[in-house]
Design a protein around this motif. Structure first.
Motif, PDB file in Angstrom:
ATOM      1  N   LEU A  35       0.801  -1.232   0.000  1.00  0.00           N
ATOM      2  CA  LEU A  35       0.000   0.000   0.000  1.00  0.00           C
ATOM      3  C   LEU A  35       0.836   1.286   0.000  1.00  0.00           C
ATOM      4  O   LEU A  35       0.515   2.222  -0.727  1.00  0.00           O
ATOM      5  CB  LEU A  35      -0.986   0.022   1.162  1.00  0.00           C
ATOM      6  CG  LEU A  35      -2.291  -0.718   0.905  1.00  0.00           C
ATOM      7  CD1 LEU A  35      -3.204  -0.617   2.126  1.00  0.00           C
ATOM      8  CD2 LEU A  35      -2.993  -0.242  -0.333  1.00  0.00           C
ATOM      9  N   ALA A  36       1.894   1.355   0.780  1.00  0.00           N
ATOM     10  CA  ALA A  36       2.708   2.578   0.817  1.00  0.00           C
ATOM     11  C   ALA A  36       3.383   2.808  -0.535  1.00  0.00           C
ATOM     12  O   ALA A  36       3.365   3.925  -1.067  1.00  0.00           O
ATOM     13  CB  ALA A  36       3.751   2.504   1.923  1.00  0.00           C
ATOM     14  N   ARG A  37       3.940   1.746  -1.103  1.00  0.00           N
ATOM     15  CA  ARG A  37       4.584   1.860  -2.415  1.00  0.00           C
ATOM     16  C   ARG A  37       3.548   2.212  -3.485  1.00  0.00           C
ATOM     17  O   ARG A  37       3.789   3.054  -4.347  1.00  0.00           O
ATOM     18  CB  ARG A  37       5.278   0.542  -2.777  1.00  0.00           C
ATOM     19  CG  ARG A  37       5.945   0.566  -4.150  1.00  0.00           C
ATOM     20  CD  ARG A  37       6.557  -0.776  -4.527  1.00  0.00           C
ATOM     21  NE  ARG A  37       5.696  -1.933  -4.294  1.00  0.00           N
ATOM     22  CZ  ARG A  37       4.695  -2.308  -5.116  1.00  0.00           C
ATOM     23  NH1 ARG A  37       4.446  -1.631  -6.202  1.00  0.00           N
ATOM     24  NH2 ARG A  37       3.965  -3.372  -4.835  1.00  0.00           N
ATOM     25  N   LEU A  38       2.385   1.605  -3.416  1.00  0.00           N
ATOM     26  CA  LEU A  38       1.316   1.880  -4.381  1.00  0.00           C
ATOM     27  C   LEU A  38       0.903   3.345  -4.327  1.00  0.00           C
ATOM     28  O   LEU A  38       0.736   3.999  -5.363  1.00  0.00           O
ATOM     29  CB  LEU A  38       0.118   0.978  -4.093  1.00  0.00           C
ATOM     30  CG  LEU A  38      -1.054   1.099  -5.052  1.00  0.00           C
ATOM     31  CD1 LEU A  38      -0.670   0.579  -6.436  1.00  0.00           C
ATOM     32  CD2 LEU A  38      -2.251   0.324  -4.502  1.00  0.00           C
ATOM     33  N   ARG A  39       0.780   3.872  -3.111  1.00  0.00           N
ATOM     34  CA  ARG A  39       0.394   5.275  -2.953  1.00  0.00           C
ATOM     35  C   ARG A  39       1.450   6.193  -3.581  1.00  0.00           C
ATOM     36  O   ARG A  39       1.110   7.164  -4.259  1.00  0.00           O
ATOM     37  CB  ARG A  39       0.213   5.598  -1.465  1.00  0.00           C
ATOM     38  CG  ARG A  39      -0.362   6.961  -1.221  1.00  0.00           C
ATOM     39  CD  ARG A  39      -0.713   7.132   0.228  1.00  0.00           C
ATOM     40  NE  ARG A  39      -1.162   8.475   0.474  1.00  0.00           N
ATOM     41  CZ  ARG A  39      -2.090   8.793   1.350  1.00  0.00           C
ATOM     42  NH1 ARG A  39      -2.666   7.859   2.063  1.00  0.00           N
ATOM     43  NH2 ARG A  39      -2.434  10.040   1.513  1.00  0.00           N
ATOM     44  N   ARG A  40       2.729   5.890  -3.384  1.00  0.00           N
ATOM     45  CA  ARG A  40       3.799   6.697  -3.992  1.00  0.00           C
ATOM     46  C   ARG A  40       3.761   6.605  -5.519  1.00  0.00           C
ATOM     47  O   ARG A  40       3.941   7.604  -6.217  1.00  0.00           O
ATOM     48  CB  ARG A  40       5.164   6.266  -3.460  1.00  0.00           C
ATOM     49  CG  ARG A  40       5.427   6.680  -2.016  1.00  0.00           C
ATOM     50  CD  ARG A  40       6.877   6.441  -1.595  1.00  0.00           C
ATOM     51  NE  ARG A  40       7.304   5.054  -1.742  1.00  0.00           N
ATOM     52  CZ  ARG A  40       7.148   4.111  -0.817  1.00  0.00           C
ATOM     53  NH1 ARG A  40       6.572   4.415   0.343  1.00  0.00           N
ATOM     54  NH2 ARG A  40       7.584   2.879  -1.030  1.00  0.00           N
ATOM     55  N   GLN A  41       3.519   5.406  -6.039  1.00  0.00           N
ATOM     56  CA  GLN A  41       3.453   5.218  -7.484  1.00  0.00           C
ATOM     57  C   GLN A  41       2.289   6.002  -8.083  1.00  0.00           C
ATOM     58  O   GLN A  41       2.445   6.657  -9.120  1.00  0.00           O
ATOM     59  CB  GLN A  41       3.295   3.734  -7.847  1.00  0.00           C
ATOM     60  CG  GLN A  41       4.524   2.906  -7.637  1.00  0.00           C
ATOM     61  CD  GLN A  41       4.258   1.443  -7.942  1.00  0.00           C
ATOM     62  OE1 GLN A  41       3.283   0.853  -7.472  1.00  0.00           O
ATOM     63  NE2 GLN A  41       5.146   0.849  -8.727  1.00  0.00           N
ATOM     64  N   VAL A  42       1.137   5.922  -7.454  1.00  0.00           N
ATOM     65  CA  VAL A  42      -0.043   6.648  -7.941  1.00  0.00           C
ATOM     66  C   VAL A  42       0.229   8.145  -7.901  1.00  0.00           C
ATOM     67  O   VAL A  42      -0.054   8.860  -8.869  1.00  0.00           O
ATOM     68  CB  VAL A  42      -1.300   6.276  -7.123  1.00  0.00           C
ATOM     69  CG1 VAL A  42      -2.458   7.224  -7.427  1.00  0.00           C
ATOM     70  CG2 VAL A  42      -1.702   4.830  -7.393  1.00  0.00           C
ATOM     71  N   ALA A  43       0.802   8.630  -6.810  1.00  0.00           N
ATOM     72  CA  ALA A  43       1.103  10.065  -6.690  1.00  0.00           C
ATOM     73  C   ALA A  43       2.064  10.513  -7.791  1.00  0.00           C
ATOM     74  O   ALA A  43       1.846  11.555  -8.433  1.00  0.00           O
ATOM     75  CB  ALA A  43       1.691  10.381  -5.316  1.00  0.00           C
ATOM     76  N   ALA A  44       3.113   9.744  -8.033  1.00  0.00           N
ATOM     77  CA  ALA A  44       4.101  10.116  -9.053  1.00  0.00           C
ATOM     78  C   ALA A  44       3.484  10.119 -10.452  1.00  0.00           C
ATOM     79  O   ALA A  44       3.694  11.060 -11.229  1.00  0.00           O
ATOM     80  CB  ALA A  44       5.291   9.160  -9.006  1.00  0.00           C
ATOM     81  N   GLN A  45       2.703   9.086 -10.767  1.00  0.00           N
ATOM     82  CA  GLN A  45       2.096   9.011 -12.101  1.00  0.00           C
ATOM     83  C   GLN A  45       1.061  10.114 -12.314  1.00  0.00           C
ATOM     84  O   GLN A  45       0.989  10.704 -13.397  1.00  0.00           O
ATOM     85  CB  GLN A  45       1.449   7.634 -12.317  1.00  0.00           C
ATOM     86  CG  GLN A  45       2.431   6.507 -12.443  1.00  0.00           C
ATOM     87  CD  GLN A  45       3.303   6.633 -13.683  1.00  0.00           C
ATOM     88  OE1 GLN A  45       2.887   7.142 -14.724  1.00  0.00           O
ATOM     89  NE2 GLN A  45       4.538   6.176 -13.571  1.00  0.00           N
ATOM     90  N   CYS A  46       0.277  10.413 -11.288  1.00  0.00           N
ATOM     91  CA  CYS A  46      -0.726  11.480 -11.397  1.00  0.00           C
ATOM     92  C   CYS A  46      -0.051  12.841 -11.553  1.00  0.00           C
ATOM     93  O   CYS A  46      -0.498  13.664 -12.350  1.00  0.00           O
ATOM     94  CB  CYS A  46      -1.646  11.476 -10.183  1.00  0.00           C
ATOM     95  SG  CYS A  46      -2.781  10.073 -10.126  1.00  0.00           S
ATOM     96  N   ALA A  47       1.014  13.076 -10.808  1.00  0.00           N
ATOM     97  CA  ALA A  47       1.752  14.343 -10.923  1.00  0.00           C
ATOM     98  C   ALA A  47       2.370  14.462 -12.311  1.00  0.00           C
ATOM     99  O   ALA A  47       2.282  15.525 -12.944  1.00  0.00           O
ATOM    100  CB  ALA A  47       2.833  14.430  -9.842  1.00  0.00           C
ATOM    101  N   ASP A  48       2.966  13.392 -12.813  1.00  0.00           N
ATOM    102  CA  ASP A  48       3.550  13.415 -14.159  1.00  0.00           C
ATOM    103  C   ASP A  48       2.495  13.668 -15.226  1.00  0.00           C
ATOM    104  O   ASP A  48       2.788  14.258 -16.267  1.00  0.00           O
ATOM    105  CB  ASP A  48       4.268  12.097 -14.467  1.00  0.00           C
ATOM    106  CG  ASP A  48       5.569  11.941 -13.692  1.00  0.00           C
ATOM    107  OD1 ASP A  48       6.051  12.934 -13.093  1.00  0.00           O
ATOM    108  OD2 ASP A  48       6.102  10.806 -13.678  1.00  0.00           O
ATOM    109  N   ALA A  49       1.262  13.240 -14.970  1.00  0.00           N
ATOM    110  CA  ALA A  49       0.173  13.427 -15.930  1.00  0.00           C
ATOM    111  C   ALA A  49      -0.440  14.826 -15.844  1.00  0.00           C
ATOM    112  O   ALA A  49      -1.281  15.179 -16.668  1.00  0.00           O
ATOM    113  CB  ALA A  49      -0.906  12.373 -15.708  1.00  0.00           C
TER     114      ALA A  49
END
Length: 162
Positions: A35-49
């Motif tokens: 969950l912690a890694r998933l949250r970081r991945q989602v945040a990074a991808q959303c910011a990049d988008a």
């Protein structure tokens, strides 16, 4: 429950939100330890988008709540697909292995906050130990819909860019 899928839409889906695979930003399986890694991945991808500020924070929290719900209610884990969609981002969270549902007592009739009629916001249960994840996600995302069938449940979250 019948073998037919049931759909509960809390907001309307936008036409054109079905993207081809080239629009996918993330497609991962997850469990509690992810969950912690998933949250970081989602945040990074959303910011990049292009999602920024409080809208980014709100969407990431909404996705996190739904991912946690998939684990709690399915008992194993889930799959998350994040993709570009019509002027925004769509996140699909599916549970993977249906298991017994975690018990959460229904709120009593007097246990709901009264929301002013003008706000049309969903009401949060008072004193509930569970049951806030969907309420929170529906409040934070621009749209939330739930599709439930005999084998899995898929929650779709949408957030407009900008």
């Amino acid at each position: 429950m019948t073998d037919e899928a049931r759909v509960v839409a809390l907001d309307r889906l936008r036409p054109g939100d079905i993207a081809d695979r080239s629009g996918e930003l993330l497609d991962v399986m997850f469990g509690w330890t992810d969950l912690a890694r998933l949250r970081r991945q989602v945040a990074a991808q959303c910011a990049d988008a292009g999602l920024t500020g409080t809208r980014l924070d709100d969407f990431v929290l909404a996705v996190h709540e739904i991912a946690a719900n998939a684990i709690v209610h399915a008992g194993a884990g889930g799959r998350l697909i994040l993709r570009r969609a019509a002027s925004g981002l769509r996140c699909l969270v599916a549970d993977t292995v249906p298991k017994a549902t975690v018990s959460c007592p229904a709120p009593r009739s007097g246990d709901m906050h009264d929301a002013p009629a003008a706000t049309a916001e969903p009401c949060e249960p008072i004193g509930a130990d569970c049951g806030r994840g969907l309420w929170l996600a529906a409040t934070l995302a621009d749209e939330l819909s739930i599709t439930s069938g005999p084998d899995s449940t898929i929650v779709s979250l949408y957030m407009r860019l900008g």
